[in-house]
Design a protein around this motif. Structure first.
Motif, PDB file in Angstrom:
ATOM      1  N   SER A 104       9.631   8.050 -27.223  1.00 24.57           N
ATOM      2  CA  SER A 104       8.242   8.237 -26.823  1.00 24.57           C
ATOM      3  C   SER A 104       8.055   7.685 -25.418  1.00 24.57           C
ATOM      4  O   SER A 104       8.415   6.533 -25.136  1.00 24.57           O
ATOM      5  CB  SER A 104       7.298   7.535 -27.801  1.00 24.57           C
ATOM      6  N   LEU A 105       7.492   8.511 -24.542  1.00 23.47           N
ATOM      7  CA  LEU A 105       7.381   8.104 -23.142  1.00 23.47           C
ATOM      8  C   LEU A 105       6.230   8.866 -22.490  1.00 23.47           C
ATOM      9  O   LEU A 105       6.037  10.066 -22.727  1.00 23.47           O
ATOM     10  CB  LEU A 105       8.687   8.410 -22.409  1.00 23.47           C
ATOM     11  N   GLU A 106       5.472   8.170 -21.671  1.00 29.38           N
ATOM     12  CA  GLU A 106       4.386   8.823 -20.927  1.00 29.38           C
ATOM     13  C   GLU A 106       4.978   9.508 -19.697  1.00 29.38           C
ATOM     14  O   GLU A 106       5.604   8.849 -18.849  1.00 29.38           O
ATOM     15  CB  GLU A 106       3.350   7.791 -20.500  1.00 29.38           C
ATOM     16  N   VAL A 107       4.804  10.799 -19.616  1.00 24.47           N
ATOM     17  CA  VAL A 107       5.418  11.571 -18.543  1.00 24.47           C
ATOM     18  C   VAL A 107       4.353  12.276 -17.722  1.00 24.47           C
ATOM     19  O   VAL A 107       3.223  12.514 -18.169  1.00 24.47           O
ATOM     20  CB  VAL A 107       6.425  12.602 -19.092  1.00 24.47           C
ATOM     21  N   VAL A 108       4.735  12.617 -16.496  1.00 19.27           N
ATOM     22  CA  VAL A 108       3.894  13.372 -15.576  1.00 19.27           C
ATOM     23  C   VAL A 108       4.601  14.683 -15.274  1.00 19.27           C
ATOM     24  O   VAL A 108       5.801  14.696 -14.963  1.00 19.27           O
ATOM     25  CB  VAL A 108       3.647  12.588 -14.273  1.00 19.27           C
ATOM     26  N   ILE A 109       3.872  15.798 -15.373  1.00 17.17           N
ATOM     27  CA  ILE A 109       4.442  17.112 -15.124  1.00 17.17           C
ATOM     28  C   ILE A 109       4.138  17.520 -13.691  1.00 17.17           C
ATOM     29  O   ILE A 109       2.967  17.562 -13.270  1.00 17.17           O
ATOM     30  CB  ILE A 109       3.881  18.174 -16.098  1.00 17.17           C
ATOM     31  N   GLN A 110       5.182  17.799 -12.929  1.00 19.96           N
ATOM     32  CA  GLN A 110       5.031  18.270 -11.553  1.00 19.96           C
ATOM     33  C   GLN A 110       5.941  19.476 -11.339  1.00 19.96           C
ATOM     34  O   GLN A 110       7.169  19.358 -11.450  1.00 19.96           O
ATOM     35  CB  GLN A 110       5.384  17.172 -10.545  1.00 19.96           C
ATOM     36  N   GLU A 111       5.318  20.616 -11.061  1.00 18.97           N
ATOM     37  CA  GLU A 111       6.056  21.857 -10.798  1.00 18.97           C
ATOM     38  C   GLU A 111       7.031  22.180 -11.942  1.00 18.97           C
ATOM     39  O   GLU A 111       8.170  22.598 -11.714  1.00 18.97           O
ATOM     40  CB  GLU A 111       6.809  21.768  -9.472  1.00 18.97           C
ATOM     41  N   GLY A 112       6.562  21.952 -13.166  1.00 15.02           N
ATOM     42  CA  GLY A 112       7.361  22.277 -14.332  1.00 15.02           C
ATOM     43  C   GLY A 112       8.435  21.264 -14.679  1.00 15.02           C
ATOM     44  O   GLY A 112       9.199  21.477 -15.627  1.00 15.02           O
ATOM     45  N   ARG A 113       8.492  20.153 -13.945  1.00 17.10           N
ATOM     46  CA  ARG A 113       9.485  19.109 -14.199  1.00 17.10           C
ATOM     47  C   ARG A 113       8.782  17.858 -14.705  1.00 17.10           C
ATOM     48  O   ARG A 113       7.637  17.568 -14.330  1.00 17.10           O
ATOM     49  CB  ARG A 113      10.281  18.816 -12.930  1.00 17.10           C
TER      50      ARG A 113
END
Length: 290
Positions: A119-128
Motif C-alpha cells: 500500500s502506497l500513496e502514489v502520484v500519476i504523471q503522464e500515465g506513470r
C-alpha cells in the motif's frame, strides 16, 4: 538468425580462400564481440546496440559455421552424412548448454528491486506512477502475483517496487557468455585442420560419380531455379524452428502460467526449451545419419 544465414552465403567463398582456421578465428571473435555488445545494449537500454550485437554475432556464426562441416566431410568422405550431422546437431543443441548457463549467471548477478510495500500513496504523471521516497519523487510500479509468477525469482511479494532499482544480470551474463564462446571457438580454430589433398580413409573407394559430374560455378548459382527452391525450403524450415525456439520460454509462461502457476514455473519453462533443443539434436542426428 537472418544475419547468420545471409553471412554464411556471402562469406562462403572467402572462408574457402582463407582456410578453416582463419575463418573460425574470425567467426569466434565476431560472435563473442556481438554478445558483449548486446550485453551493453541491455545494460544501457539501447535497442540499437542490442540489435547491432545480434547482427555481429550472426555474422560471426556465419563465418564459423560451415568451415568445420567441410573439414569433417574431407576427413570422413565415407561417412559424410554422419560427419556433417554431428556438427549441425551440435549447433542445434546449443540451447542445452546456453540455457542453464545463462540462467545460472543471471541468477548470480541479479539484484532484486527495492520493495515499498503493498500500500502506497502514489502520484500519476503522464500515465506513470510516482511516490515520495526520501523527499524525492521516484517512479514506482505495482507488480501483481501473476506478474511475479512469470519471473525467475523467489520470495518477491506483490506490491510496489522502485523502477530501475533492480538488475536482471542479463547484461553481465551475455558478456561472460560472449567471452566463453569466443575463447572456445578461437581455441578450437587453432587445432582444426583439413587433410592433405587426395586423402581417403583406409579401405574406402569413392563411388562412381552419377550423372555428368559437372558442377555449377558459384558465380552462376543464384541464376538457377534449383538454388532458389532449395533456399526457400531451408529458409522456411529454419525460420519456423528457430522462431519457435527463440520465444519458447516466454510463450509457455505467458500462455500457461495463469492457469497452471504451480506447474509452469520459470524452471519448467527452461526445461521446456531444453527439451526442444534435445529434440532438435536428435532429429538432426537421425536425418544426417548414414
Amino acid at each position: 538468425m537472418a544475419a547468420g544465414g545471409i553471412s554464411a552465403a556471402l562469406v562462403g567463398k572467402w572462408t574457402l580462400k582463407v582456410g578453416v582456421r582463419k575463418a573460425m578465428l574470425t567467426g569466434g571473435a565476431l560472435f563473442g564481440s556481438g554478445l558483449a555488445i548486446a550485453g551493453m545494449g541491455v545494460q544501457t537500454h539501447n535497442v540499437g546496440l542490442l540489435y547491432g550485437g545480434a547482427m555481429l554475432s550472426g555474422l560471426g556464426y556465419g563465418c564459423a559455421y560451415t568451415p568445420p562441416i567441410q573439414a569433417l566431410i574431407n576427413w570422413f568422405p565415407d561417412k559424410r552424412g554422419l560427419a556433417s550431422g554431428l556438427v549441425i546437431g551440435g549447433f542445434g543443441s546449443g540451447a542445452l548448454f546456453f540455457t542453464p548457463a545463462i540462467n545460472s549467471f543471471a541468477e548470480k548477478f541479479a539484484t532484486m528491486p527495492t520493495y515499498l510495500g503493498n500500500s502506497l500513496e502514489v502520484v500519476i504523471q503522464e500515465g506513470r506512477q510516482f511516490a515520495n521516497i526520501g523527499g524525492q519523487l521516484q517512479e514506482v510500479v505495482y507488480a501483481t502475483a501473476s506478474d511475479l509468477a512469470k519471473l525467475p525469482y523467489q520470495d518477491l511479494a506483490e506490491g510496489f517496487y522502485v523502477v530501475g532499482s533492480g538488475n536482471t544480470g542479463i547484461a553481465t551474463s551475455l558478456s561472460i557468455m560472449g567471452g566463453i564462446y569466443a575463447a572456445l571457438i578461437m581455441s578450437s580454430s587453432l587445432m582444426i585442420r583439413r587433410p592433405a589433398d587426395g586423402y581417403l580413409p583406409k579401405g574406402f573407394t569413392p563411388p562412381a560419380t552419377a550423372g555428368s559430374g559437372l558442377n555449377v560455378p558459384v558465380d552462376n548459382l543464384l541464376k538457377t531455379p534449383q538454388f532458389w527452391l532449395l533456399f526457400s525450403t531451408a529458409s522456411l524450415l529454419a525460420t519456423g524452428g528457430m522462431g519457435l525456439m527463440s520465444v519458447a520460454k516466454p510463450m509457455i509462461q505467458n500462455v500457461f502460467t495463469g492457469s497452471m502457476p504451480d506447474l509452469v514455473t520459470p524452471t519448467f519453462a527452461s526445461a521446456y526449451l531444453m527439451a526442444l533443443a534435445a529434440g532438435n539434436l536428435g532429429g538432426r542426428r537421425r536425418i544426417f545419419r548414414n
